[in-house]
Write an enzyme that holds these catalytic residues in place. Structure first.
Site, PDB file in Angstrom:
ATOM      1  N   SER A  70       0.838  -1.202   0.000  1.00 34.54           N
ATOM      2  CA  SER A  70       0.000   0.000   0.000  1.00 34.54           C
ATOM      3  C   SER A  70       0.872   1.252   0.000  1.00 34.54           C
ATOM      4  O   SER A  70       2.063   1.204   0.327  1.00 34.54           O
ATOM      5  CB  SER A  70      -0.919  -0.005   1.215  1.00 34.54           C
ATOM      6  OG  SER A  70      -1.668  -1.199   1.237  1.00 34.54           O
TER       7      SER A  70
HETATM    8  C1  LIG Z   1      -3.243  -4.159  -0.492  1.00 32.00           C
HETATM    9  S1  LIG Z   1      -2.751  -5.776  -0.211  1.00 32.00           S
HETATM   10  C2  LIG Z   1      -2.140  -5.743   1.442  1.00 32.00           C
HETATM   11  C3  LIG Z   1      -0.981  -4.825   1.635  1.00 32.00           C
HETATM   12  C4  LIG Z   1      -0.151  -5.111   2.819  1.00 32.00           C
HETATM   13  N1  LIG Z   1      -0.865  -4.995   4.066  1.00 32.00           N
HETATM   14  C5  LIG Z   1       1.115  -4.253   2.878  1.00 32.00           C
HETATM   15  O1  LIG Z   1       2.048  -4.700   3.532  1.00 32.00           O
HETATM   16  O2  LIG Z   1       1.171  -3.183   2.286  1.00 32.00           O
HETATM   17  C6  LIG Z   1      -4.294  -6.609   0.022  1.00 32.00           C
HETATM   18  C7  LIG Z   1      -4.153  -8.084   0.272  1.00 32.00           C
HETATM   19  O3  LIG Z   1      -5.410  -8.570   0.715  1.00 32.00           O
HETATM   20  C8  LIG Z   1      -5.469  -9.922   0.329  1.00 32.00           C
HETATM   21  N2  LIG Z   1      -6.849 -10.401   0.462  1.00 32.00           N
HETATM   22  C9  LIG Z   1      -7.901 -10.253  -0.370  1.00 32.00           C
HETATM   23  N3  LIG Z   1      -8.985 -10.842   0.139  1.00 32.00           N
HETATM   24  C10 LIG Z   1      -8.627 -11.384   1.314  1.00 32.00           C
HETATM   25  C11 LIG Z   1      -9.293 -12.145   2.299  1.00 32.00           C
HETATM   26  N4  LIG Z   1     -10.580 -12.482   2.198  1.00 32.00           N
HETATM   27  N5  LIG Z   1      -8.587 -12.544   3.387  1.00 32.00           N
HETATM   28  C12 LIG Z   1      -7.271 -12.244   3.519  1.00 32.00           C
HETATM   29  N6  LIG Z   1      -6.585 -11.536   2.607  1.00 32.00           N
HETATM   30  C13 LIG Z   1      -7.248 -11.109   1.529  1.00 32.00           C
HETATM   31  C14 LIG Z   1      -4.903  -9.951  -1.075  1.00 32.00           C
HETATM   32  O4  LIG Z   1      -4.430 -11.237  -1.407  1.00 32.00           O
HETATM   33  C15 LIG Z   1      -3.779  -8.908  -0.941  1.00 32.00           C
HETATM   34  O5  LIG Z   1      -2.556  -9.523  -0.723  1.00 32.00           O
END
Ligand SMILES: C[S@@+](CC[C@H](N)C(=O)[O-])C[C@H]1O[C@@H](n2cnc3c(N)ncnc32)[C@H](O)[C@@H]1O
Length: 412
Positions: free
Chosen positions: A77
């Site tokens: 992010s």
């Molecule tokens: C924007 S990224 C996370 C960024 C991260 N927190 C960072 O270090 O910057 C969003 C993540 O949410 C995950 N995601 C989507 N749906 C999800 C769910 N139901 N449960 C867990 N993770 C999920 C995606 O695989 C993705 O890796």
């Protein structure tokens, strides 16, 4: 993930410090513990191979995974948003944090802030993201962070209750586990989509519901798994102009809307002006227009391909009033170097009424809500009977919760 030799020398520290200085100068970092975390954690170790140091330390998102359609499904992010979310969670050393949506970098920042006595658990649904996060965390020196591969909708009860649950994926609802796993004074930081607009809410429990202490416009990749709830996209001119609907009860005649664009449009200007750099005015007016208890959508366009046809104020998130066969969206006109005025532009048989309504709403916003503290946003268990509101209140019903957006003191 391999690291090139120039990245292993002292250059990353310098670029990293520039990012920290920028985040402090722009007001995103105010807390010393958060500044220290951004200074300590090597962001480039979590970026895909081949990412330049400039890209790894830009104040922007780094896409790490894409789906078959080419759309991002995972990213690191943007630093300004990570700083905001960590600061708003008000974490102390020793705190317990659950992050939904991994990548590793944000979890490492959290680990720095809560220190050796704290606990950080991060959950991701994508096994590859989990593997990369684990590798990155170990290489960066944060092996204590627990990375779980699961649907984050269920939280992770084993290590709760948490002082903060930080959701880093866009969601349209608040699953019960995230609330149940919060400590009594815990904070839930969550990018919640309401009528197509996503706001990062800082929620705290108040009896049977949650109250937002703060709200900030943001964007995240969408939730997958059980909580997947995509918006409906109505192509008006192929992918060049799309109407986004986030309310399953809104009915539109798609062919009639497309045909409406073949006839001349209707334009009306308001007397409400704005400076282009007044981001909080745009955030506020978007939510105000979205809060009206009437059919609503968001227009998103490719500007170059829709010149002369559509000129929305915001090419990604333009508020749009609707009927079955007509629509009117928010637009802007330059007055002088600093000032622009809002207006409405519409198509279809009811466009005249819709543009007039939109202009009236702009006037009410300007007179009663502009510059105020914004609406009160509360999240209630689905099915709860809410007390009569004295202000204008929009309810956004979802599977588990109903979100109420209330503009207090609103006079009709
Ligand atoms: C924007 S990224 C996370 C960024 C991260 N927190 C960072 O270090 O910057 C969003 C993540 O949410 C995950 N995601 C989507 N749906 C999800 C769910 N139901 N449960 C867990 N993770 C999920 C995606 O695989 C993705 O890796």
């Amino acid at each position: 993930m391999s690291v090139s030799p120039d990245v292993q020398d002292h250059v990353p520290e310098r670029v990293r410090q520039q990012l920290v200085d920028q985040l402090i100068a722009r007001g995103w970092i105010k807390q010393p513990a958060v500044a220290a975390a951004f200074t300590a954690v090597p962001r480039h170790l979590f970026a895909p191979d081949g990412t330049s140091l400039e890209a790894a330390y830009a104040n922007d998102t780094v896409v790490t995974r894409r789906g078959p359609d080419g759309k991002a499904t995972s990213s690191i992010s943007a630093p300004w948003l990570q700083a905001y979310m960590i600061e708003t969670a008000r974490l102390k050393p020793g705190a317990r944090v659950l992050e939904i949506g991994s990548g590793g970098y944000n979890a490492a920042l959290l680990a720095e802030v809560v220190g050796a006595a704290g606990t950080v658990v991060t959950v991701d649904i994508d096994a590859q993201v989990v593997a990369n996060a684990r590798t990155g965390l170990v290489r960066a020196g944060y092996p204590q962070v627990k990375v779980i591969c699961a649907d984050g909708e269920h939280g992770y009860a084993d290590a709760g209750p948490y002082d903060a649950v930080i959701v880093t994926v866009e969601t349209s609802d608040v699953p019960p586990a995230w609330i149940q796993q919060l400590a009594p004074d815990g904070v839930l930081v969550i990018p919640l989509r309401m009528r197509g607009h996503t706001r990062c809410l800082t929620l705290q429990t108040d009896g049977d519901h949650l109250v937002a202490a703060a709200a900030l416009q943001c964007g995240f990749v969408s939730m997958q798994g059980h909580g997947r709830d995509p918006v409906r996209r109505v192509p008006l001119r192929g992918d060049d102009a799309v109407l986004v609907l986030d309310d399953p009860t809104t009915h539109v005649d798609e062919d009639a809307l497309r045909a409406a664009l073949d006839k001349p449009g209707v334009q009306q200007w308001s007397t409400v002006t704005v400076a282009l750099d007044d981001g909080s005015a745009f955030e506020s007016v978007h939510l105000w227009l979205a809060s009206q208890p009437r059919p609503y959508g968001i227009l998103t366009v490719d500007r170059e391909k829709t010149v002369g046809l559509l000129d929305p104020q915001d090419r990604f998130f333009c508020p749009t009033l609707l009927t079955d066969d007509s629509f009117a969206y928010l637009t802007l006109q330059k007055q002088d170097a600093e000032t622009w005025r809002f207006g409405a532009h519409g198509y279809g048989p009811a466009a005249g009424t819709l543009v007039a309504d939109l202009v009236d709403l702009l006037t009410v916003w300007d007179e009663q809500h502009r510059g105020g503290s914004g609406p009160l946003i509360t999240v209630h268990p689905a099915g709860t009977r809410l007390p009569e509101s004295s202000g204008l209140q929009l309810l956004v019903p979802r599977r588990y919760t109903t979100t109420a957006i209330t503009w207090p003191g609103h006079k009709l």
